[in-house]
Design an enzyme around this catalytic site. Structure first.
Site, PDB file in Angstrom:
ATOM      1  CG  ASN A  35      55.056  41.932  38.817  1.00 36.56           C
ATOM      2  OD1 ASN A  35      55.649  41.183  39.598  1.00 36.56           O
ATOM      3  ND2 ASN A  35      55.604  43.023  38.298  1.00 36.56           N
ATOM      4  CE  LYS A  67      54.870  45.641  40.728  1.00 38.55           C
ATOM      5  NZ  LYS A  67      54.816  47.081  40.589  1.00 38.55           N
ATOM      6  CG  HIS A 104      58.408  45.612  36.068  1.00 40.86           C
ATOM      7  ND1 HIS A 104      58.584  46.682  36.904  1.00 40.86           N
ATOM      8  CD2 HIS A 104      57.075  45.346  36.041  1.00 40.86           C
ATOM      9  CE1 HIS A 104      57.391  47.048  37.385  1.00 40.86           C
ATOM     10  NE2 HIS A 104      56.470  46.247  36.883  1.00 40.86           N
ATOM     11  CD  GLU A 122      58.301  47.820  40.352  1.00 41.92           C
ATOM     12  OE1 GLU A 122      58.421  46.604  40.583  1.00 41.92           O
ATOM     13  OE2 GLU A 122      57.206  48.428  40.418  1.00 41.92           O
ATOM     14  CD  GLU A 130      53.707  47.169  34.024  1.00 37.60           C
ATOM     15  OE1 GLU A 130      52.762  46.634  34.596  1.00 37.60           O
ATOM     16  OE2 GLU A 130      54.863  47.169  34.469  1.00 37.60           O
ATOM     17  N   GLY A 175      51.795  51.718  40.778  1.00 33.80           N
ATOM     18  CA  GLY A 175      51.750  51.801  42.235  1.00 33.80           C
ATOM     19  C   GLY A 175      51.368  53.173  42.764  1.00 33.80           C
ATOM     20  CB  SER A 206      47.017  52.306  39.163  1.00 37.45           C
ATOM     21  OG  SER A 206      48.136  52.775  39.910  1.00 37.45           O
TER      22      SER A 206
HETATM   23  P1  13P Z   1      50.388  48.320  40.184  1.00 38.49           P
HETATM   24  O1  13P Z   1      49.225  47.546  39.604  1.00 38.49           O
HETATM   25  O2  13P Z   1      50.583  48.069  41.644  1.00 38.49           O
HETATM   26  O3  13P Z   1      50.344  49.765  39.808  1.00 38.49           O
HETATM   27  O4  13P Z   1      51.711  47.706  39.494  1.00 38.49           O
HETATM   28  C1  13P Z   1      51.773  47.615  38.119  1.00 38.49           C
HETATM   29  C2  13P Z   1      52.954  46.824  37.745  1.00 38.49           C
HETATM   30  O5  13P Z   1      54.083  47.270  37.893  1.00 38.49           O
HETATM   31  C3  13P Z   1      52.731  45.479  37.229  1.00 38.49           C
HETATM   32  O6  13P Z   1      53.897  44.946  36.680  1.00 38.49           O
END
Ligand code: 13P
Length: 267
Positions: A17, A19, A110, A112, A182, A188, A228
């Site tokens: 992803n 982002k 997601h 976010e 997740e 992150g 992560s």
């Molecule tokens: P990270 O791997 O940067 O923690 O992000 C995870 C994520 O949100 C994948 O969709």
């Protein structure tokens, strides 16, 4: 109640992803770096999810053409979609459009988007159904906040999200869905869930899917872990029986790191 057997018919799936990172050149370079190093004996499905404006460019690198509309070993995925088939939705992208540029997968729900854009389980369910209707495979994200975990509500929160986000999905479609667990506190932050913590929730989700459908269906659903994931923790996550892949954020922006994570899931 007996838990769902994990005699696995599931092939691993590792998605990047990206982002809202990279520019056009960076997206192409990253895709080239990944595609050029993927070997044929690899049983892992790779999915690259660039920002939507770069889907076409990345699709070209993957080798998506009219004759071969979807990538095979390396597939294209989108990060979001609108549930409507089309219409006056300025700035939005429909599932059929994603399909048209060669996407096979789409991430929905997601954290976010749930947090920043206020997406509810109802919205996520509508997207999930619309994705299937357009011939896409949704990667449905669920996961608890740190406060939920600390107050012992992980299972309650995750089960409400799974039930709500999959409302109306047919048995046949359920078999092909991808769920990404997740934990929000691990995204992150560098705080990865321990393999045991992740496995516990993955097992819980699979058992829940068994209750919602059948154990046979639940045994086919691929459940990714996200939060992560890095080359140095991917192996211990991959060793867990109910962890069928990863949804990778930060580490998917470096071809070598992403490929090391893929390798960890290779059998
Ligand atoms: P990270 O791997 O940067 O923690 O992000 C995870 C994520 O949100 C994948 O969709």
């Amino acid at each position: 109640m007996a838990s769902v057997s994990v005699t696995s018919v599931r092939s691993p799936i590792v998605a990047g992803n990206w982002k809202m990172f990279l520019d056009r050149r960076g997206a192409i370079t990253l895709a080239q770096g990944i595609v050029s190093q993927v070997t044929d004996n690899n049983n892992v499905q790779l999915v690259l999810c660039p920002p939507s404006v770069y889907l076409d460019a990345v699709g070209n690198v993957i080798g998506i053409t009219q004759a071969k509309p979807f990538g095979e070993r390396v597939a294209l995925g989108a990060q979001n979609m609108n549930a409507a088939a089309n219409g006056a939705f300025t700035g939005e992208v429909a599932a059929s459009m994603l399909r048209d540029v060669g996407c096979r997968y789409v991430i929905v729900g997601h954290s976010e988007r749930r947090t920043l854009m206020g997406e509810t389980d109802q919205v996520v369910a509508a997207k999930t159904l619309a994705a299937f209707a357009a011939g896409l495979v949704p990667i449905v994200c669920v996961g608890e906040l740190l406060a939920d975990r600390e107050s012992g509500k992980t299972e309650e929160v995750v089960s409400a999200q799974v039930i709500g986000s999959l409302a109306g999905v047919s048995q046949a479609n359920l078999e092909t869905i991808v769920i990404a667990y997740e934990p929000v506190w691990a995204i992150g932050t560098g705080k990865v869930a321990t393999p045991e913590q992740a496995q516990e929730v993955h097992r819980f989700i699979r058992n829940l899917l068994g209750k919602l459908s059948s154990n046979e269906t639940a045994a086919k659903v691929r459940i990714q872990y996200g939060g992560s994931v890095k080359p140095d923790n991917a192996g211990s996550l991959a060793a867990q029986p109910d962890i069928d892949g990863a949804l990778v954020g930060g580490a998917s922006l470096k071809a070598d790191d992403f490929l090391l994570i893929v390798k960890a899931f290779q059998s």
